[in-house]
Design an enzyme around this catalytic site. Structure first.
Site, short mmCIF file in Angstrom:
data_model
loop_
_atom_site.label_atom_id
_atom_site.label_comp_id
_atom_site.label_asym_id
_atom_site.label_seq_id
_atom_site.Cartn_x
_atom_site.Cartn_y
_atom_site.Cartn_z
N LYS A 99 0.87 -1.17 0.00
CA LYS A 99 0.00 0.00 0.00
C LYS A 99 0.91 1.22 0.00
O LYS A 99 1.60 1.50 0.97
CB LYS A 99 -0.91 0.01 1.22
CG LYS A 99 -2.09 0.92 1.03
CD LYS A 99 -2.70 1.38 2.32
CE LYS A 99 -2.63 2.88 2.37
NZ LYS A 99 -3.06 3.41 3.66
N GLY A 187 -10.36 8.37 6.24
CA GLY A 187 -11.29 9.47 6.44
C GLY A 187 -12.69 9.08 6.87
O GLY A 187 -13.50 9.95 7.15
N THR A 209 -8.41 4.44 12.11
CA THR A 209 -8.75 5.29 13.25
C THR A 209 -10.22 5.17 13.67
O THR A 209 -10.52 5.19 14.87
CB THR A 209 -8.45 6.77 12.92
OG1 THR A 209 -7.12 6.85 12.38
CG2 THR A 209 -8.54 7.65 14.14
#
Lengths: 256, 71
Positions: A99, A187, A209
């Site tokens: 990635k 996001g 997150t």
């Protein structure tokens, strides 16, 4: 009907991919990953602690036999650094998957798309399966595919921001022109954000997150699992068009 | 032999090869990657890759990602 994500012949069990940063400890990471149903787990490459060998290793908790370990180049601000980390990651790991992140700005963590494009081209030529983290920019998505990207990973919003998909229209254009899988990366904040990404037709979502930072990461991991499943099912089912006025759903026949 | 390993000077290294160095540091070779003077050493070459005085060695592994510690 089987509805599986396949990238360069690699078959994926789940359309939810998860990162392993920011957890309290490896035990919590393991429980969250299990609850999410993800089979792709991203990791970063960092210096081995050579003075304290007793430190736990993440891979003692996340068994590479059961999970696809996807190394990232998080923290790399130059193409050269990203190449260096990618080559080390391939040697430390078991696959050619990378990635690719080339960060362009410390405050937003937005990608440096010029460095990203150059690194994608070089690594693809070296036989890597390159999954670049990029902006929600349809032109750049196309350029990355031409440079050899195996999938494109546009951000929903800045990493860790929890804002959800800020530009669904750009995402739709990216999807419409896509010749490789499109995986939303970064996001998203909660399960509905994930469902929206999947309803748009994205092939998978990678997040970290939103789970690790939740009050109850394990419960949020499970919510994300269902968010992905619900969104994908809704996408496949084909939603009704949005209209300004009502359409009655009960028949008029037989009314008094 | 004097090596710089992960940014730290190590001046009492006895190992002559990468494999011996990992052994000396008690690091299992399976889950790490090794770089000498900015060049990745393939696992198959650990036993034959000879270290030289003054070499800069980086030994890395996977951690929860992404954190922000640097090479």
């Amino acid at each position: 009907m089987e509805d599986k994500l396949i990238i360069r012949g690699i078959e994926f069990r789940s359309r939810l991919w998860v990162g392993t940063g920011k957890y309290k400890d490896f035990a919590e990471t393991k429980r969250a990953v299990e609850a999410s149903g993800a089979d792709v787990v991203t990791v970063a490459v960092r210096r081995t602690n050579i003075t304290d060998r007793k430190t736990d290793n993440l891979l003692d908790y996340i068994d590479p036999k059961h999970y696809k370990i996807l190394p990232n180049t998080a923290g790399c601000y130059t193409m050269e650094d990203a190449l260096r980390y990618s080559r080390l990651a391939r040697e430390a790991g078991i696959s050619d998957l990378i990635k690719l992140e080339v960060i362009g700005d410390e405050k937003t963590l937005f990608p440096d798309t010029i460095g990203l494009l150059q690194a994608t081209e070089i690594l693809a030529k070296e036989g890597f399966i390159v999954l670049p983290y990029t902006n929600d920019d349809p032109v750049m998505a196309k350029r990355l595919v031409n440079a050899g990207a195996a999938a494109v990973m546009p951000l929903a919003a800045p990493i860790g921001s929890g804002l959800g998909i800020r530009n669904p229209y750009n995402m739709k254009i990216i999807l419409e022109q896509a010749t490789v899988p499109i995986i939303v990366d970064a996001g998203v904040g909660t399960a509905s954000d994930v469902a929206i990404a999947m309803e748009l037709g994205c092939d998978a979502v990678l997040l970290n997150t939103a789970i690790a930072g939740a009050k109850d990461p394990i419960a949020m991991a499970e919510a994300m699992k269902y968010g992905v499943m619900a969104g994908r099912l809704a996408y496949a089912a084909g939603r009704i068009p949005k209209k300004l006025y009502a359409t009655a759903s009960s028949p008029f026949d037989g009314m008094l | 032999m004097r090596l710089t390993i992960n940014g730290e000077l190590a001046d009492t290294i006895r190992a002559a090869t990468v494999l011996e160095l990992l052994d000396e540091l008690k690091i299992a070779p399976g889950r790490v990657a090794v770089e000498v003077n900015l060049k990745v050493v393939r696992k198959a070459e650990y036993g034959t890759y000879r270290l030289r005085d003054g070499d800069t060695v980086e030994i890395v592994n996977f951690v929860g990602g992404g954190g922000w510690r640097w090479l």
